[in-house]
Scaffold this active site. Structure first.
Site, PDB file in Angstrom:
ATOM      1  N   CYS A   2      17.097 -31.615  45.048  1.00 59.75           N
ATOM      2  CA  CYS A   2      18.274 -32.340  45.529  1.00 59.75           C
ATOM      3  C   CYS A   2      18.784 -33.341  44.500  1.00 59.75           C
ATOM      4  O   CYS A   2      18.014 -33.893  43.729  1.00 59.75           O
ATOM      5  CB  CYS A   2      17.924 -33.124  46.786  1.00 59.75           C
ATOM      6  SG  CYS A   2      17.165 -32.164  48.075  1.00 59.75           S
ATOM      7  N   ARG A  27      19.682 -28.891  38.659  1.00 60.71           N
ATOM      8  CA  ARG A  27      18.413 -29.211  39.324  1.00 60.71           C
ATOM      9  C   ARG A  27      18.067 -28.181  40.396  1.00 60.71           C
ATOM     10  O   ARG A  27      16.922 -28.116  40.824  1.00 60.71           O
ATOM     11  CB  ARG A  27      18.508 -30.603  39.970  1.00 60.71           C
ATOM     12  CG  ARG A  27      18.671 -31.722  38.966  1.00 60.71           C
ATOM     13  CD  ARG A  27      19.066 -33.018  39.650  1.00 60.71           C
ATOM     14  NE  ARG A  27      18.024 -33.524  40.509  1.00 60.71           N
ATOM     15  CZ  ARG A  27      17.116 -34.429  40.145  1.00 60.71           C
ATOM     16  NH1 ARG A  27      17.135 -34.921  38.939  1.00 60.71           N
ATOM     17  NH2 ARG A  27      16.203 -34.849  40.994  1.00 60.71           N
ATOM     18  N   TRP A  75      18.621 -29.161  48.372  1.00 55.78           N
ATOM     19  CA  TRP A  75      17.718 -28.012  48.237  1.00 55.78           C
ATOM     20  C   TRP A  75      16.891 -28.022  49.515  1.00 55.78           C
ATOM     21  O   TRP A  75      16.067 -28.909  49.718  1.00 55.78           O
ATOM     22  CB  TRP A  75      16.858 -28.199  46.992  1.00 55.78           C
ATOM     23  CG  TRP A  75      16.019 -27.023  46.605  1.00 55.78           C
ATOM     24  CD1 TRP A  75      16.411 -25.937  45.866  1.00 55.78           C
ATOM     25  CD2 TRP A  75      14.639 -26.811  46.893  1.00 55.78           C
ATOM     26  NE1 TRP A  75      15.365 -25.083  45.691  1.00 55.78           N
ATOM     27  CE2 TRP A  75      14.261 -25.586  46.307  1.00 55.78           C
ATOM     28  CE3 TRP A  75      13.675 -27.532  47.598  1.00 55.78           C
ATOM     29  CZ2 TRP A  75      12.972 -25.065  46.393  1.00 55.78           C
ATOM     30  CZ3 TRP A  75      12.387 -27.017  47.694  1.00 55.78           C
ATOM     31  CH2 TRP A  75      12.054 -25.796  47.087  1.00 55.78           C
ATOM     32  N   ASN A 101      17.025 -37.614  49.111  1.00 56.79           N
ATOM     33  CA  ASN A 101      16.117 -36.655  48.468  1.00 56.79           C
ATOM     34  C   ASN A 101      14.710 -36.973  48.954  1.00 56.79           C
ATOM     35  O   ASN A 101      14.352 -38.148  49.060  1.00 56.79           O
ATOM     36  CB  ASN A 101      16.126 -36.825  46.944  1.00 56.79           C
ATOM     37  CG  ASN A 101      17.441 -36.437  46.331  1.00 56.79           C
ATOM     38  OD1 ASN A 101      18.318 -35.904  47.002  1.00 56.79           O
ATOM     39  ND2 ASN A 101      17.590 -36.714  45.049  1.00 56.79           N
ATOM     40  N   GLY A 102      13.899 -35.950  49.189  1.00 58.28           N
ATOM     41  CA  GLY A 102      12.523 -36.196  49.615  1.00 58.28           C
ATOM     42  C   GLY A 102      12.295 -35.687  51.029  1.00 58.28           C
ATOM     43  O   GLY A 102      13.109 -34.924  51.569  1.00 58.28           O
ATOM     44  N   GLU A 482       3.835 -16.998  29.975  1.00 63.34           N
ATOM     45  CA  GLU A 482       5.119 -17.688  29.896  1.00 63.34           C
ATOM     46  C   GLU A 482       6.264 -16.680  29.700  1.00 63.34           C
ATOM     47  O   GLU A 482       7.335 -16.834  30.291  1.00 63.34           O
ATOM     48  CB  GLU A 482       5.075 -18.727  28.761  1.00 63.34           C
ATOM     49  CG  GLU A 482       6.381 -19.448  28.463  1.00 63.34           C
ATOM     50  CD  GLU A 482       6.953 -20.247  29.632  1.00 63.34           C
ATOM     51  OE1 GLU A 482       6.268 -20.431  30.653  1.00 63.34           O
ATOM     52  OE2 GLU A 482       8.120 -20.650  29.526  1.00 63.34           O
ATOM     53  N   LYS A 486       9.385 -16.279  32.274  1.00 60.02           N
ATOM     54  CA  LYS A 486      10.798 -16.341  31.888  1.00 60.02           C
ATOM     55  C   LYS A 486      11.557 -15.175  32.493  1.00 60.02           C
ATOM     56  O   LYS A 486      12.627 -15.345  33.051  1.00 60.02           O
ATOM     57  CB  LYS A 486      10.981 -16.311  30.353  1.00 60.02           C
ATOM     58  CG  LYS A 486      10.622 -17.551  29.580  1.00 60.02           C
ATOM     59  CD  LYS A 486      11.453 -18.772  29.883  1.00 60.02           C
ATOM     60  CE  LYS A 486      10.991 -19.527  31.045  1.00 60.02           C
ATOM     61  NZ  LYS A 486      10.171 -20.542  31.236  1.00 60.02           N
ATOM     62  N   GLU A 489      11.767 -15.404  36.470  1.00 60.62           N
ATOM     63  CA  GLU A 489      12.594 -16.522  36.952  1.00 60.62           C
ATOM     64  C   GLU A 489      14.078 -16.192  36.908  1.00 60.62           C
ATOM     65  O   GLU A 489      14.813 -16.511  37.829  1.00 60.62           O
ATOM     66  CB  GLU A 489      12.402 -17.750  36.048  1.00 60.62           C
ATOM     67  CG  GLU A 489      11.172 -18.555  36.280  1.00 60.62           C
ATOM     68  CD  GLU A 489      11.107 -19.767  35.354  1.00 60.62           C
ATOM     69  OE1 GLU A 489      10.784 -20.837  35.857  1.00 60.62           O
ATOM     70  OE2 GLU A 489      11.385 -19.651  34.136  1.00 60.62           O
ATOM     71  N   HIS A 505      -8.624  -3.314  34.231  1.00 61.44           N
ATOM     72  CA  HIS A 505      -9.269  -3.675  35.496  1.00 61.44           C
ATOM     73  C   HIS A 505      -8.270  -3.764  36.648  1.00 61.44           C
ATOM     74  O   HIS A 505      -8.565  -4.396  37.659  1.00 61.44           O
ATOM     75  CB  HIS A 505     -10.011  -4.997  35.339  1.00 61.44           C
ATOM     76  CG  HIS A 505     -11.097  -4.940  34.313  1.00 61.44           C
ATOM     77  ND1 HIS A 505     -12.231  -4.179  34.472  1.00 61.44           N
ATOM     78  CD2 HIS A 505     -11.194  -5.505  33.088  1.00 61.44           C
ATOM     79  CE1 HIS A 505     -12.996  -4.302  33.400  1.00 61.44           C
ATOM     80  NE2 HIS A 505     -12.378  -5.098  32.547  1.00 61.44           N
ATOM     81  N   LYS A 604      15.005 -27.342  39.090  1.00 63.93           N
ATOM     82  CA  LYS A 604      14.576 -27.800  37.767  1.00 63.93           C
ATOM     83  C   LYS A 604      13.462 -28.830  37.880  1.00 63.93           C
ATOM     84  O   LYS A 604      12.523 -28.851  37.104  1.00 63.93           O
ATOM     85  CB  LYS A 604      15.784 -28.384  37.027  1.00 63.93           C
ATOM     86  CG  LYS A 604      15.489 -28.879  35.621  1.00 63.93           C
ATOM     87  CD  LYS A 604      15.228 -27.712  34.701  1.00 63.93           C
ATOM     88  CE  LYS A 604      14.858 -28.156  33.294  1.00 63.93           C
ATOM     89  NZ  LYS A 604      14.172 -27.053  32.578  1.00 63.93           N
TER      90      LYS A 604
HETATM   91  C1  G6P Z   1       9.929 -26.214  38.138  1.00 69.76           C
HETATM   92  C2  G6P Z   1      10.811 -25.675  37.035  1.00 69.76           C
HETATM   93  C3  G6P Z   1       9.959 -25.136  35.912  1.00 69.76           C
HETATM   94  C4  G6P Z   1       8.985 -26.197  35.431  1.00 69.76           C
HETATM   95  C5  G6P Z   1       8.152 -26.755  36.572  1.00 69.76           C
HETATM   96  C6  G6P Z   1       7.373 -27.982  36.141  1.00 69.76           C
HETATM   97  O1  G6P Z   1       9.279 -25.165  38.767  1.00 69.76           O
HETATM   98  O2  G6P Z   1      11.671 -24.666  37.532  1.00 69.76           O
HETATM   99  O3  G6P Z   1      10.792 -24.733  34.834  1.00 69.76           O
HETATM  100  O4  G6P Z   1       8.159 -25.648  34.457  1.00 69.76           O
HETATM  101  O5  G6P Z   1       8.997 -27.166  37.645  1.00 69.76           O
HETATM  102  O6  G6P Z   1       8.283 -29.000  35.833  1.00 69.76           O
HETATM  103  P1  G6P Z   1       7.976 -30.208  34.884  1.00 69.76           P
HETATM  104  O7  G6P Z   1       9.261 -30.999  34.858  1.00 69.76           O
HETATM  105  O8  G6P Z   1       6.860 -30.973  35.512  1.00 69.76           O
HETATM  106  O9  G6P Z   1       7.615 -29.667  33.554  1.00 69.76           O
END
Ligand code: G6P
Length: 609
Positions: A2, A27, A75, A101-102, A482, A486, A489, A505, A604
């Site tokens: 949010c 975000r 959100w 937010n929260g 990673e 990517k 996501e 396995h 984000k």
């Molecule tokens: C969310 C984002 C990711 C990020 C993760 C941790 O899931 O979409 O891209 O890696 O949070 O966020 P941070 O700000 O703690 O690295």
């Protein structure tokens, strides 16, 4: 997650709030809304979906005289992402508007209480309860009403409140959800993120948990929820407006991928010491003898930051021989971790606001650990609550899928590992060689980026796939994780990362001509073993894209596609191997027509547990 933006000043509030909301879009959100204070009272507009729909909803309104309002991107947590549930929420008299937010954890109890008092609850949200509670406590002083309401609340919040009974007044408060006050000239703003206010001011006050700000166009007073006066510290943000714009790229993610030579240089600037081979990381606030006494390190984080942490484990154990454990922050405090005074907890977080990482950090501190932060956003909660740390200086990262923050995190972890190694058994010469290799990395990343067109061409052969496997070994196993993250996501293709030898396995059961496998197959001590894994895939008609070391011409005969990366120290290869994986995921997602910068359901900065 949010986003909040609030404005009080002498300019038209509507365009400022809408622009602020757009700056916060990255975000992640699923509905949006705005409340403006007009002469006729509160004017509220909300919509499900993207901000463009909110713009349609407000298209006809005349708010030229209005210079006071709040806005929100939601959100969804409690209640579906509908127009009704979108913020702002309004009290039954239509006189108080609130964005939040929260999560209000005791909202059920409060709801029952408010229903008994005769309040009509209209939405499924926890937030609406708070606006009625403020109304319940309102006896002429809005700050006092907010204070008394918050004293009854359990949970997390960043809030902004306005009222038609108090033109020119904006109340903000935070507990566990970031909130910043922007100190403008004859105008003030509040926002969950500085990017929403950078156009108006770079002078900010980061609010602390338990603080309430009473904001007008010309002033802001801060008190605690126990009504103790606070003297605010105004700080200057160094991020510029250019950094939060696309600069000619199609997407923020593409721009951020291309920024990596620069961001990696920024991550090491002033920190490389070629003479004695000892990186300078003064922010850690640890003397050499303290560094030598560290017996154990726990690195924690979420998502991409967790992957960087996992690479950090390989780096620190190999270079410094200090035992490292990597913990998902969300699991850490629920499993009674072994932590003591000789433990260092290193929290890795781009945003510095991730609720799980923050909670893990606080738990480790309670158990006596020294807590360090590896953070991008200056002034963020994790940065402020750490005993010491290192900023990665990647600049604002807007694309939800992390790219430049990841490489900068890995780079800084490399510096930390080298520093710890030099405090132990690494020789001057070994330290110097590492630092010389580190210095070359940004140039090597540049050369990989020049191959983007070819990687985009490879993407055309794979973008229709439904699944994809990523394999790597040793320090490049987390790189494979990673790379898979990517792809999943941003393209919604199911992708998994595995240590290459583990394929037999389980995942090997999935291999057929429709299952592309991306393999990090560099010239290193396990190269031959990885080649055997590639043979196993090919024997089952699987298609292989290999990330290989420059000069390894032989591999081309055994795979469908090869993407070469320059040679470097084996421990630095994740910094190079991830670049083609980022580019591949990006182009596949674009070809699939996905919203690359704001993938569905993702946020984000995840500020709820
Ligand atoms: C969310 C984002 C990711 C990020 C993760 C941790 O899931 O979409 O891209 O890696 O949070 O966020 P941070 O700000 O703690 O690295």
């Amino acid at each position: 997650m949010c986003g909040i933006v609030g404005y009080v000043g002498h300019k038209k509030a509507l365009p400022i709030l809408m622009k602020g909301l757009k700056r916060l879009e990255y975000r992640g959100y699923d509905s949006a809304g705005i409340a403006l204070l007009t002469e006729a009272g509160l004017l509220v507009a909300k919509s499900a979906g993207k901000i463009a729909r909110l713009e349609e909803a407000i298209a006809g309104i005349n708010a030229d005289d209005c210079n006071h309002g709040i806005a929100h991107t939601r959100w969804a947590t409690h209640g579906e992402p509908t127009e009704l549930n979108a913020h702002p929420h309004i009290d039954n008299n239509n006189e108080i508007a609130l964005v939040h937010n929260g999560i209000i954890e005791n909202y059920r109890t409060l709801k029952e209480f408010l229903i008994r008092q005769g309040y009509e609850i209209r939405t499924d949200t926890d937030t609406e309860i708070l606006v009625h509670l403020i109304r319940f406590h309102y006896h002429g002083d809005l700050t006092e009403a907010v204070r008394n309401a918050l004293n009854q609340v359990e949970g997390t919040y960043g809030i902004a409140v306005i009222s038609s009974m108090h033109p020119g007044l904006l109340i903000a408060s935070r507990m566990g959800s970031p909130l910043v006050i922007g100190d403008g000239d004859g105008e003030n703003l509040v926002a969950s993120d500085v990017s929403a206010m950078l156009e108006h001011t770079n002078r900010v006050v980061y609010m602390e948990d338990g603080e309430i700000a009473t904001v007008t166009a010309d002033s802001f007073d801060i008190t605690t929820i126990q009504n103790v006066k606070i003297t605010p510290t105004v700080e200057e943000v160094t991020w510029t407006l250019d950094e939060i714009e696309k600069a000619g790229y199609d997407h923020f993610m593409q721009k951020e991928i291309h920024e990596q030579p620069t961001t990696l240089r920024n991550a090491v600037r002033g920190r490389l010491n070629f003479e004695d081979g000892i990186p300078r990381l003064d922010g850690l606030n640890l003397q050499y003898d303290e560094l030598r006494q560290i017996e154990r390190i726990i690195i924690t984080g979420c998502g991409t930051s967790w992957h960087a942490a996992s690479i950090g484990e390989y780096l620190i154990e190999e270079l410094a021989r200090v035992p490292v454990e990597v913990e998902y922050a969300s699991e850490f405090r629920y499993r009674s971790p072994i932590v003591d005074k000789k433990t260092i907890l290193l929290a890795v977080s781009q945003s510095g606001e991730t609720a799980d990482t923050l909670a893990a950090m606080r738990e480790a501190r309670n158990r006596g650990a020294t807590v360090l932060g590896l953070v991008n956003v200056v002034g963020s909660t994790i940065a402020r609550e750490s005993d010491g740390g290192v900023y990665i200086h990647a600049g604002p990262e807007i694309g939800v899928a992390s790219t430049k923050a990841f490489t900068s995190q890995v780079m800084v972890l490399t510096l930390i590992a080298t520093l710890l190694g030099r405090m132990r058994h690494l020789s001057v010469q070994q330290g110097r060689e590492l630092i010389q290799s580190i210095e070359k990395i940004p140039y090597q990343v540049e050369s990989i980026l020049q191959g983007e067109d070819r990687i985009a061409r490879i993407a055309t052969d794979y973008y229709k796939s439904g699944n994809c496997l990523y394999l790597g070994r040793g320090i490049n196993f987390p790189t494979a994780l990673e790379g898979a993250l990517k792809l999943k996501e941003i393209s919604y293709i199911h992708a998994e990362g595995y240590p290459a030898a583990e394929m037999k396995h389980g995942p090997i059961a999935l291999i057929d001509e429709n299952m592309p496998v991306v393999v990090i197959a560099l010239k290193d001590p396990v190269h031959d073993k990885v080649m055997s894994n590639i043979a196993e895939v090919r024997a089952r008609n699987g298609r292989v894209v290999a990330i290989a070391s420059e000069g390894d011409t032989e591999i081309a005969d055994h795979v469908n596609e090869v993407i070469y990366i320059p040679k470097t120290n084996r421990l630095l290869t994740p910094l190079l191997a991830i670049i083609p994986l980022q580019i591949l995921a990006y182009h596949i997602a674009v070809m699939r027509g996905c919203n690359v910068d704001q993938p569905r359901n993702l946020a984000k900065s995840v500020t709820v547990e």
